[in-house]
Scaffold this motif. Structure first.
Motif, PDB file in Angstrom:
ATOM      1  N   PHE A  11       0.844  -1.187   0.000  1.00  0.00           N
ATOM      2  CA  PHE A  11       0.000   0.000   0.000  1.00  0.00           C
ATOM      3  C   PHE A  11       0.880   1.238   0.000  1.00  0.00           C
ATOM      4  CE2 PHE A  11      -2.003  -3.529   2.079  1.00  0.00           C
ATOM      5  CZ  PHE A  11      -3.276  -3.563   1.526  1.00  0.00           C
ATOM      6  N   HIS A  12       0.383   2.287  -0.623  1.00  0.00           N
ATOM      7  CA  HIS A  12       1.185   3.503  -0.739  1.00  0.00           C
ATOM      8  C   HIS A  12       1.368   4.209   0.601  1.00  0.00           C
ATOM      9  CE1 HIS A  12       1.425   3.130  -5.017  1.00  0.00           C
ATOM     10  NE2 HIS A  12       0.124   3.261  -5.194  1.00  0.00           N
ATOM     11  N   GLU A  13       0.373   4.089   1.486  1.00  0.00           N
ATOM     12  CA  GLU A  13       0.444   4.831   2.741  1.00  0.00           C
ATOM     13  C   GLU A  13      -0.250   4.076   3.860  1.00  0.00           C
ATOM     14  OE1 GLU A  13      -3.378   7.643   1.484  1.00  0.00           O
ATOM     15  OE2 GLU A  13      -1.357   8.488   1.566  1.00  0.00           O
ATOM     16  N   PHE A  14      -0.083   4.597   5.065  1.00  0.00           N
ATOM     17  CA  PHE A  14      -0.598   3.967   6.278  1.00  0.00           C
ATOM     18  C   PHE A  14      -2.103   3.752   6.220  1.00  0.00           C
ATOM     19  CE2 PHE A  14      -2.564   4.568  10.456  1.00  0.00           C
ATOM     20  CZ  PHE A  14      -1.965   3.554  11.186  1.00  0.00           C
ATOM     21  N   THR A  15      -2.835   4.734   5.714  1.00  0.00           N
ATOM     22  CA  THR A  15      -4.298   4.627   5.674  1.00  0.00           C
ATOM     23  C   THR A  15      -4.736   3.418   4.878  1.00  0.00           C
ATOM     24  OG1 THR A  15      -4.527   7.037   5.850  1.00  0.00           O
ATOM     25  CG2 THR A  15      -6.431   5.811   5.033  1.00  0.00           C
ATOM     26  N   GLY A  16      -4.064   3.159   3.778  1.00  0.00           N
ATOM     27  CA  GLY A  16      -4.404   1.999   2.962  1.00  0.00           C
ATOM     28  C   GLY A  16      -4.189   0.698   3.703  1.00  0.00           C
ATOM     29  N   VAL A  17      -3.113   0.625   4.474  1.00  0.00           N
ATOM     30  CA  VAL A  17      -2.852  -0.562   5.287  1.00  0.00           C
ATOM     31  C   VAL A  17      -3.969  -0.756   6.308  1.00  0.00           C
ATOM     32  CG1 VAL A  17      -1.293  -1.625   6.955  1.00  0.00           C
ATOM     33  CG2 VAL A  17      -0.347  -0.382   5.000  1.00  0.00           C
ATOM     34  N   ALA A  18      -4.331   0.300   7.001  1.00  0.00           N
ATOM     35  CA  ALA A  18      -5.335   0.212   8.057  1.00  0.00           C
ATOM     36  C   ALA A  18      -6.684  -0.249   7.522  1.00  0.00           C
ATOM     37  CB  ALA A  18      -5.471   1.562   8.762  1.00  0.00           C
ATOM     38  N   GLU A  19      -7.105   0.284   6.376  1.00  0.00           N
ATOM     39  CA  GLU A  19      -8.399  -0.085   5.822  1.00  0.00           C
ATOM     40  C   GLU A  19      -8.411  -1.535   5.342  1.00  0.00           C
ATOM     41  OE1 GLU A  19      -9.160   2.809   2.828  1.00  0.00           O
ATOM     42  OE2 GLU A  19      -9.759   4.364   4.264  1.00  0.00           O
ATOM     43  N   ALA A  20      -7.329  -1.959   4.722  1.00  0.00           N
ATOM     44  CA  ALA A  20      -7.260  -3.330   4.230  1.00  0.00           C
ATOM     45  C   ALA A  20      -7.187  -4.329   5.378  1.00  0.00           C
ATOM     46  CB  ALA A  20      -6.062  -3.497   3.300  1.00  0.00           C
ATOM     47  N   VAL A  21      -6.408  -4.016   6.399  1.00  0.00           N
ATOM     48  CA  VAL A  21      -6.304  -4.913   7.550  1.00  0.00           C
ATOM     49  C   VAL A  21      -7.661  -5.036   8.241  1.00  0.00           C
ATOM     50  CG1 VAL A  21      -5.297  -5.186   9.854  1.00  0.00           C
ATOM     51  CG2 VAL A  21      -3.843  -4.579   7.918  1.00  0.00           C
ATOM     52  N   ALA A  22      -8.386  -3.926   8.347  1.00  0.00           N
ATOM     53  CA  ALA A  22      -9.719  -3.976   8.961  1.00  0.00           C
ATOM     54  C   ALA A  22     -10.644  -4.890   8.169  1.00  0.00           C
ATOM     55  CB  ALA A  22     -10.306  -2.568   9.054  1.00  0.00           C
ATOM     56  N   ASP A  23     -10.604  -4.797   6.863  1.00  0.00           N
ATOM     57  CA  ASP A  23     -11.424  -5.669   6.021  1.00  0.00           C
ATOM     58  C   ASP A  23     -11.030  -7.131   6.217  1.00  0.00           C
ATOM     59  OD1 ASP A  23     -13.257  -5.909   3.464  1.00  0.00           O
ATOM     60  OD2 ASP A  23     -11.451  -7.073   3.013  1.00  0.00           O
ATOM     61  N   HIS A  24      -9.748  -7.367   6.257  1.00  0.00           N
ATOM     62  CA  HIS A  24      -9.198  -8.704   6.466  1.00  0.00           C
ATOM     63  C   HIS A  24      -9.664  -9.280   7.809  1.00  0.00           C
ATOM     64  CE1 HIS A  24      -6.115 -11.865   6.211  1.00  0.00           C
ATOM     65  NE2 HIS A  24      -5.653 -11.500   7.388  1.00  0.00           N
ATOM     66  N   VAL A  25      -9.640  -8.477   8.845  1.00  0.00           N
ATOM     67  CA  VAL A  25     -10.058  -8.923  10.176  1.00  0.00           C
ATOM     68  C   VAL A  25     -11.556  -9.219  10.196  1.00  0.00           C
ATOM     69  CG1 VAL A  25     -10.321  -8.221  12.584  1.00  0.00           C
ATOM     70  CG2 VAL A  25      -8.188  -7.731  11.375  1.00  0.00           C
ATOM     71  N   VAL A  26     -12.355  -8.330   9.620  1.00  0.00           N
ATOM     72  CA  VAL A  26     -13.802  -8.540   9.622  1.00  0.00           C
ATOM     73  C   VAL A  26     -14.157  -9.790   8.833  1.00  0.00           C
ATOM     74  CG1 VAL A  26     -16.018  -7.595   8.846  1.00  0.00           C
ATOM     75  CG2 VAL A  26     -14.373  -6.117  10.021  1.00  0.00           C
ATOM     76  N   ASN A  27     -13.462 -10.023   7.737  1.00  0.00           N
ATOM     77  CA  ASN A  27     -13.733 -11.227   6.968  1.00  0.00           C
ATOM     78  C   ASN A  27     -13.394 -12.481   7.774  1.00  0.00           C
ATOM     79  OD1 ASN A  27     -14.579 -12.478   4.490  1.00  0.00           O
ATOM     80  ND2 ASN A  27     -12.443 -13.038   4.166  1.00  0.00           N
ATOM     81  N   ALA A  28     -12.276 -12.450   8.490  1.00  0.00           N
ATOM     82  CA  ALA A  28     -11.914 -13.578   9.353  1.00  0.00           C
ATOM     83  C   ALA A  28     -12.962 -13.765  10.442  1.00  0.00           C
ATOM     84  CB  ALA A  28     -10.537 -13.334   9.971  1.00  0.00           C
ATOM     85  N   GLN A  29     -13.438 -12.664  11.015  1.00  0.00           N
ATOM     86  CA  GLN A  29     -14.507 -12.719  12.022  1.00  0.00           C
ATOM     87  C   GLN A  29     -15.732 -13.416  11.458  1.00  0.00           C
ATOM     88  OE1 GLN A  29     -16.547  -8.950  13.915  1.00  0.00           O
ATOM     89  NE2 GLN A  29     -17.585  -9.533  12.026  1.00  0.00           N
ATOM     90  N   ASN A  30     -16.166 -13.001  10.272  1.00  0.00           N
ATOM     91  CA  ASN A  30     -17.379 -13.564   9.691  1.00  0.00           C
ATOM     92  C   ASN A  30     -17.233 -15.055   9.400  1.00  0.00           C
ATOM     93  OD1 ASN A  30     -18.548 -11.058   9.843  1.00  0.00           O
ATOM     94  ND2 ASN A  30     -18.195 -10.543   7.690  1.00  0.00           N
ATOM     95  N   MET A  31     -16.069 -15.447   8.929  1.00  0.00           N
ATOM     96  CA  MET A  31     -15.843 -16.858   8.652  1.00  0.00           C
ATOM     97  C   MET A  31     -15.876 -17.684   9.941  1.00  0.00           C
ATOM     98  SD  MET A  31     -15.678 -17.154   5.424  1.00  0.00           S
ATOM     99  CE  MET A  31     -16.953 -15.889   5.537  1.00  0.00           C
TER     100      MET A  31
END
Length: 345
Positions: A11-31
């Motif tokens: 990711f180009h910047e910190f914000t991109g990392v944070a948003e993607a990691v949040a999506d990744h975590v929520v997806n793991a939660q749902n599974m």
């Protein structure tokens, strides 16, 4: 050690990392909560995604702050029992009204009622990433989370070096528990910080109670294990070439004394526990991490802790890294595809 290349999302910047990691975590939660099969796709756990209950937007409390009730290690050493605050009491199953229909056993009902998302967190910059990415989402089912810690520095919870203390001030205190419920938080017993071995043994009992219960299991299995990586290469509190800790293959939790950096005394979950998780995710950002990331990705034979995890959990490891941390690193970068629609308050 063979060369095992994990999925690396840049990711180009910190914000991109944070948003993607949040999506990744929520997806793991749902599974985890829908009991779907686990499979990595684009570095996230894939499958049919069931959206979490979010309700209306997050609302502030009377004093303008969003607070989680005081969570305590609450370790009772009387009669060899342990009480952990925030645990939901099990509800006895009622009998079926139709005598011709066999009611589900209480054990089966208990399993149905107790679907939980079990996650392990390390400290440091990872907590800020989660603060930026998770707190603005409305699909985090906090009330169904069981939060454990990958490691802990043996300092008072009020210390800025405490992983639990940092997590509480950056994440837990901001959760609207009325709307989303309160997670169960399993941290060390603060009264044992003067004795690393006893503290490690005590936290291992917490894990045994949470993952084994009356059953015998060789290792706990987290749905998601989140780690950072320090410039010196240590993950959790497992330091390179230090006290044979990387070779521990029996204990779930070990004491760490005279650590090479930071607080001297710590406890840490072990390599086998990390590698046994359904998904292991590293979150690394900043130019100061670039040299160690280069060694991890290009020289796995050096045996840094992250390289050992890349190998031991091969196929279940993903890295979320900003461009600064990948400076001069030869690795195939992937573009992260969001798998869960982001709902922001």
């Amino acid at each position: 050690m063979t060369t095992t290349v994990p999925k690396v999302f840049a990711f180009h910047e910190f914000t991109g990392v944070a948003e993607a990691v949040a999506d990744h975590v929520v997806n793991a939660q749902n599974m985890a909560l829908t009991k779907e099969p686990y499979a990595i796709r684009n570095g996230s756990i894939s499958g049919s995604v069931g959206m979490g209950a979010g309700g209306s937007g997050v609302s502030a409390g009377a004093n303008g702050s969003l607070m989680v009730p005081q969570l305590s290690g609450a370790v009772s050493r009387q009669a060899s029992t342990r009480s952990i605050s925030g645990r939901e009491p099990s509800t006895p199953a009622s009998g079926a009204s139709n005598p011709n229909i066999r009611a589900p056993s209480s054990s089966k009902l208990k399993k149905i009622k107790e679907k939980r998302f079990k996650i392990a967190l390390s400290g440091g910059s990872l907590i800020q990433v989660l603060h930026e990415g998770l707190l603005k989402r409305r699909d985090v089912q906090w009330g169904k989370w069981d939060i454990y810690f990958a490691d802990e520095r043996l300092v008072p919870f009020s210390s800025p070096d405490s992983n639990f203390g940092l997590t509480k001030s950056k994440i837990l205190d901001f959760i609207d528990v009325t709307a989303y419920g309160a997670p169960r938080v399993f941290h060390i017993n603060e009264s044992l910080i003067e004795d690393p071995q006893e503290c490690a043994d005590d936290y291992e009992k917490v894990l045994i109670k949470g993952f084994a219960g009356r059953d015998s299991v060789k290792l706990p299995m987290f749905d998601l294990f989140l780690l950072g990586c320090a410039p010196d290469g240590h993950i959790a509190s497992l330091f390179p070439n230090f006290q044979e800790n990387l070779r521990e293959n029996l204990a779930w939790v070990i004491p760490v004394t005279s650590a090479p950096s930071g607080p001297s005394n710590r406890i840490s979950l072990t390599i086998p526990v990390i590698c046994h998780s359904h998904q292991v995710t590293f979150v690394v950002e900043g130019s100061t991490k670039a040299p160690v990331v280069k060694t991890i990705m290009e020289r796995p034979e050096k045996g840094l802790p992250s390289s050992i995890v890349n190998e031991g959990a091969a196929g279940r490891v993903a890295w979320f890294v900003d461009d600064d941390a990948l400076a001069d690193v030869f690795v195939t970068k992937k573009k992260y595809k969001f798998l869960v629609h982001s709902e922001e308050s």
